[in-house]
Design a protein around this motif. Structure first.
Motif, PDB file in Angstrom:
ATOM      1  N   LYS A 142      58.060-100.168 -91.228  1.00  0.00           N
ATOM      2  CA  LYS A 142      58.339 -99.215 -90.144  1.00  0.00           C
ATOM      3  C   LYS A 142      57.151 -98.293 -89.890  1.00  0.00           C
ATOM      4  CE  LYS A 142      61.665 -95.674 -88.713  1.00  0.00           C
ATOM      5  NZ  LYS A 142      62.890 -94.905 -89.096  1.00  0.00           N
ATOM      6  N   ARG A 143      56.580 -97.748 -90.958  1.00  0.00           N
ATOM      7  CA  ARG A 143      55.427 -96.851 -90.822  1.00  0.00           C
ATOM      8  C   ARG A 143      54.224 -97.608 -90.271  1.00  0.00           C
ATOM      9  NH1 ARG A 143      54.763 -91.661 -90.109  1.00  0.00           N
ATOM     10  NH2 ARG A 143      53.794 -92.654 -88.320  1.00  0.00           N
ATOM     11  N   GLY A 144      54.031 -98.837 -90.752  1.00  0.00           N
ATOM     12  CA  GLY A 144      52.910 -99.636 -90.280  1.00  0.00           C
ATOM     13  C   GLY A 144      53.005 -99.954 -88.804  1.00  0.00           C
ATOM     14  N   LYS A 145      54.198-100.330 -88.357  1.00  0.00           N
ATOM     15  CA  LYS A 145      54.378-100.624 -86.931  1.00  0.00           C
ATOM     16  C   LYS A 145      54.148 -99.386 -86.084  1.00  0.00           C
ATOM     17  CE  LYS A 145      57.450-104.642 -87.330  1.00  0.00           C
ATOM     18  NZ  LYS A 145      58.776-105.215 -87.031  1.00  0.00           N
ATOM     19  N   SER A 146      54.630 -98.236 -86.564  1.00  0.00           N
ATOM     20  CA  SER A 146      54.435 -97.007 -85.780  1.00  0.00           C
ATOM     21  C   SER A 146      52.968 -96.598 -85.732  1.00  0.00           C
ATOM     22  CB  SER A 146      55.284 -95.867 -86.350  1.00  0.00           C
ATOM     23  OG  SER A 146      54.807 -95.448 -87.606  1.00  0.00           O
ATOM     24  N   ASP A 147      52.180 -97.016 -86.741  1.00  0.00           N
ATOM     25  CA  ASP A 147      50.746 -96.740 -86.732  1.00  0.00           C
ATOM     26  C   ASP A 147      49.960 -97.795 -85.964  1.00  0.00           C
ATOM     27  OD1 ASP A 147      50.829 -94.347 -88.100  1.00  0.00           O
ATOM     28  OD2 ASP A 147      50.441 -95.224 -90.071  1.00  0.00           O
ATOM     29  N   GLY A 148      50.654 -98.819 -85.489  1.00  0.00           N
ATOM     30  CA  GLY A 148      50.002 -99.832 -84.669  1.00  0.00           C
ATOM     31  C   GLY A 148      49.199-100.850 -85.447  1.00  0.00           C
ATOM     32  N   ILE A 149      49.448-100.961 -86.741  1.00  0.00           N
ATOM     33  CA  ILE A 149      48.713-101.941 -87.552  1.00  0.00           C
ATOM     34  C   ILE A 149      49.528-103.220 -87.693  1.00  0.00           C
ATOM     35  CG2 ILE A 149      47.283-100.282 -88.788  1.00  0.00           C
ATOM     36  CD1 ILE A 149      49.256-100.292 -91.072  1.00  0.00           C
ATOM     37  N   GLY A 150      48.821-104.331 -87.864  1.00  0.00           N
ATOM     38  CA  GLY A 150      49.459-105.636 -87.908  1.00  0.00           C
ATOM     39  C   GLY A 150      50.031-105.997 -89.266  1.00  0.00           C
ATOM     40  N   VAL A 151      50.263-107.285 -89.443  1.00  0.00           N
ATOM     41  CA  VAL A 151      50.904-107.795 -90.655  1.00  0.00           C
ATOM     42  C   VAL A 151      50.118-107.401 -91.903  1.00  0.00           C
ATOM     43  CG1 VAL A 151      51.622-109.885 -91.880  1.00  0.00           C
ATOM     44  CG2 VAL A 151      51.952-109.710 -89.412  1.00  0.00           C
ATOM     45  N   LEU A 152      48.804-107.574 -91.862  1.00  0.00           N
ATOM     46  CA  LEU A 152      47.975-107.221 -93.016  1.00  0.00           C
ATOM     47  C   LEU A 152      48.094-105.739 -93.337  1.00  0.00           C
ATOM     48  CD1 LEU A 152      45.849-107.693 -95.199  1.00  0.00           C
ATOM     49  CD2 LEU A 152      44.092-107.497 -93.412  1.00  0.00           C
ATOM     50  N   GLY A 153      47.992-104.902 -92.323  1.00  0.00           N
ATOM     51  CA  GLY A 153      48.098-103.467 -92.546  1.00  0.00           C
ATOM     52  C   GLY A 153      49.448-103.070 -93.094  1.00  0.00           C
ATOM     53  N   GLN A 154      50.501-103.696 -92.581  1.00  0.00           N
ATOM     54  CA  GLN A 154      51.840-103.426 -93.098  1.00  0.00           C
ATOM     55  C   GLN A 154      51.945-103.846 -94.567  1.00  0.00           C
ATOM     56  OE1 GLN A 154      54.679-105.217 -90.295  1.00  0.00           O
ATOM     57  NE2 GLN A 154      53.296-104.586 -88.645  1.00  0.00           N
ATOM     58  N   ALA A 197      43.517 -91.025 -95.509  1.00  0.00           N
ATOM     59  CA  ALA A 197      42.937 -92.004 -94.589  1.00  0.00           C
ATOM     60  C   ALA A 197      42.840 -91.438 -93.178  1.00  0.00           C
ATOM     61  CB  ALA A 197      43.785 -93.280 -94.592  1.00  0.00           C
ATOM     62  N   LEU A 198      43.890 -90.746 -92.746  1.00  0.00           N
ATOM     63  CA  LEU A 198      43.909 -90.182 -91.399  1.00  0.00           C
ATOM     64  C   LEU A 198      42.829 -89.116 -91.196  1.00  0.00           C
ATOM     65  CD1 LEU A 198      47.769 -89.874 -90.827  1.00  0.00           C
ATOM     66  CD2 LEU A 198      46.197 -91.454 -89.667  1.00  0.00           C
ATOM     67  N   ALA A 199      42.394 -88.506 -92.291  1.00  0.00           N
ATOM     68  CA  ALA A 199      41.320 -87.516 -92.195  1.00  0.00           C
ATOM     69  C   ALA A 199      39.974 -88.188 -91.926  1.00  0.00           C
ATOM     70  CB  ALA A 199      41.244 -86.698 -93.481  1.00  0.00           C
ATOM     71  N   LYS A 200      39.921 -89.502 -92.164  1.00  0.00           N
ATOM     72  CA  LYS A 200      38.666 -90.244 -91.991  1.00  0.00           C
ATOM     73  C   LYS A 200      38.667 -91.146 -90.760  1.00  0.00           C
ATOM     74  CE  LYS A 200      36.828 -88.812 -95.918  1.00  0.00           C
ATOM     75  NZ  LYS A 200      35.593 -87.988 -95.954  1.00  0.00           N
ATOM     76  N   ALA A 201      39.835 -91.622 -90.362  1.00  0.00           N
ATOM     77  CA  ALA A 201      39.894 -92.580 -89.252  1.00  0.00           C
ATOM     78  C   ALA A 201      41.263 -92.530 -88.585  1.00  0.00           C
ATOM     79  CB  ALA A 201      39.617 -93.992 -89.759  1.00  0.00           C
ATOM     80  N   LYS A 202      41.290 -92.938 -87.310  1.00  0.00           N
ATOM     81  CA  LYS A 202      42.549 -92.985 -86.572  1.00  0.00           C
ATOM     82  C   LYS A 202      43.129 -94.394 -86.617  1.00  0.00           C
ATOM     83  CE  LYS A 202      41.473 -89.408 -83.129  1.00  0.00           C
ATOM     84  NZ  LYS A 202      41.311 -89.134 -81.672  1.00  0.00           N
ATOM     85  N   PRO A 203      44.441 -94.523 -86.744  1.00  0.00           N
ATOM     86  CA  PRO A 203      45.060 -95.851 -86.669  1.00  0.00           C
ATOM     87  C   PRO A 203      45.087 -96.329 -85.222  1.00  0.00           C
ATOM     88  CG  PRO A 203      46.759 -94.174 -86.843  1.00  0.00           C
ATOM     89  CD  PRO A 203      45.439 -93.458 -86.973  1.00  0.00           C
ATOM     90  N   PRO A 204      45.337 -97.609 -84.989  1.00  0.00           N
ATOM     91  CA  PRO A 204      45.355 -98.130 -83.621  1.00  0.00           C
ATOM     92  C   PRO A 204      46.309 -97.391 -82.687  1.00  0.00           C
ATOM     93  CG  PRO A 204      45.270 -99.936 -85.178  1.00  0.00           C
ATOM     94  CD  PRO A 204      45.450 -98.683 -85.988  1.00  0.00           C
ATOM     95  N   ALA A 205      47.442 -96.918 -83.208  1.00  0.00           N
ATOM     96  CA  ALA A 205      48.402 -96.207 -82.366  1.00  0.00           C
ATOM     97  C   ALA A 205      47.829 -94.912 -81.804  1.00  0.00           C
ATOM     98  CB  ALA A 205      49.678 -95.904 -83.156  1.00  0.00           C
ATOM     99  N   GLN A 206      46.780 -94.405 -82.431  1.00  0.00           N
ATOM    100  CA  GLN A 206      46.113 -93.193 -81.953  1.00  0.00           C
ATOM    101  C   GLN A 206      44.764 -93.512 -81.302  1.00  0.00           C
ATOM    102  OE1 GLN A 206      45.938 -90.119 -84.993  1.00  0.00           O
ATOM    103  NE2 GLN A 206      47.955 -90.677 -85.785  1.00  0.00           N
ATOM    104  N   GLY A 207      44.567 -94.792 -80.990  1.00  0.00           N
ATOM    105  CA  GLY A 207      43.343 -95.199 -80.311  1.00  0.00           C
ATOM    106  C   GLY A 207      42.216 -95.610 -81.233  1.00  0.00           C
ATOM    107  N   GLY A 208      42.499 -95.709 -82.526  1.00  0.00           N
ATOM    108  CA  GLY A 208      41.467 -96.066 -83.484  1.00  0.00           C
ATOM    109  C   GLY A 208      41.279 -97.567 -83.648  1.00  0.00           C
ATOM    110  N   ASN A 209      40.230 -97.937 -84.372  1.00  0.00           N
ATOM    111  CA  ASN A 209      39.929 -99.331 -84.670  1.00  0.00           C
ATOM    112  C   ASN A 209      40.690 -99.748 -85.925  1.00  0.00           C
ATOM    113  OD1 ASN A 209      38.030-101.226 -86.465  1.00  0.00           O
ATOM    114  ND2 ASN A 209      37.713-101.730 -84.303  1.00  0.00           N
ATOM    115  N   GLU A 210      41.375-100.876 -85.858  1.00  0.00           N
ATOM    116  CA  GLU A 210      42.236-101.298 -86.973  1.00  0.00           C
ATOM    117  C   GLU A 210      41.444-101.525 -88.263  1.00  0.00           C
ATOM    118  OE1 GLU A 210      46.035-104.240 -87.820  1.00  0.00           O
ATOM    119  OE2 GLU A 210      44.757-104.610 -86.081  1.00  0.00           O
ATOM    120  N   LYS A 211      40.323-102.209 -88.156  1.00  0.00           N
ATOM    121  CA  LYS A 211      39.532-102.508 -89.346  1.00  0.00           C
ATOM    122  C   LYS A 211      38.990-101.234 -89.981  1.00  0.00           C
ATOM    123  CE  LYS A 211      36.006-105.783 -90.921  1.00  0.00           C
ATOM    124  NZ  LYS A 211      35.146-106.905 -90.467  1.00  0.00           N
TER     125      LYS A 211
END
Length: 270
Positions: free
Chosen positions: A161-173, A199-213
């Motif tokens: 649930k958290r992974g999907k809301s952050d916009g990350i895929g199967v690997l991220g979940q 992690a959020l202090a260093k990078a944005k997840p895809p749901a916030q416009g960040g790069n997944e990798k």
């Protein structure tokens, strides 16, 4: 599911032809299939195998219902398919659930002791027969189902649930899931939520416009930091030679074949 899909397609085509020929515009109007998540049965099976490779040095996760030992990490007994611990409350909740569903089971008599040792590494009231009785309980399909259900409620479902809301895929979940399995999601600095905050202090997840990798690498950096806070978890190979490998290959859907190493052992899934 496949049968339903095959039946639905002709029905749609007939409906379209009744008014006008089905053309590119009609086809384009069809809803896109939902993205596969870690909760897809095939992906979930992969996740269980990868976690088992780290927790039990085996891909045969279904053989771990009966597993139980004290690994000396200060959490008392570690047991079952996801490492339920007598010192971290999840083992107590598991045995309570099992007893609610099957009163008088072989582990029910240990509930008072489990409540007493919760939060410590003590075996008081559990030895000498608790481990033997755990193995007996693991032959019961009701106990296996209880382990599955508690795994999903406490670890798997929240991670997905958290992974999907952050916009990350199967690997991220999966990366989230593995972190919750090891660290839990309490209020301490090494819990999943606080690893995510680092992690959020260093990078944005895809749901916030960040790069997944970029985001996943930031999360794994924070995860490695958390692991190194405990001597029992200072070997970070389940991140370095497993999860990092998949991220480096941009395998965000966790597609097979997969090759990785944990604690020096090599594993493969076709």
């Amino acid at each position: 599911m496949l049968g339903l899909t095959l039946v639905a397609v002709p029905a749609t085509a007939v409906a379209a032809s009744a008014s006008e020929p089905a053309g590119p515009e009609t086809a384009a109007a069809a809803p896109a299939p939902a993205a596969v998540g870690l909760d897809d049965p095939a992906k979930k099976e992969i996740a269980m195998k990868i976690v088992s490779s780290a927790e039990n040095s085996s891909l045969d996760w279904k053989a771990q219902y009966k597993y139980i030992e004290d690994i000396g990490d200060g959490r008392g007994y570690t047991a079952g398919i996801i490492g339920f611990c007598s010192g971290t409350h999840d083992m107590l909740e598991l045995v309570e659930l099992y007893t609610d569903r099957k009163p008088g089971n072989v582990l029910a008599k240990y509930l008072p002791a489990l409540r007493e040792v919760d939060g410590s590494d003590s075996h008081a009231g559990l030895d000498p027969n608790y481990t033997k009785d755990w193995v007996k309980a693991a032959q019961d399909s009701e106990f296996k189902k209880a382990q599955n259900d508690e795994r999903d409620r406490v670890y798997f479902n929240p991670a997905v649930k958290r992974g999907k809301s952050d916009g990350i895929g199967v690997l991220g979940q999966f990366i989230y899931y593995d972190a919750i399995v090891m660290h839990g999601d309490g209020g301490d600095s090494t819990s999943f939520s606080n690893i995510r905050k680092r992690a959020l202090a260093k990078a944005k997840p895809p749901a916030q416009g960040g790069n997944e990798k970029t985001y996943l690498n930031a999360f794994l950096d924070a995860r490695v930091w958390a692991m190194k806070q405990e001597e029992a978890h200072e070997d970070t190979s389940r991140v370095d030679t497993a999860q990092r490998v998949f991220v480096k290959k941009n395998n965000f859907n966790l597609n097979t074949p997969l090759d990785w190493k944990v604690y020096g052992d090599s594993f493969h899934i076709d």
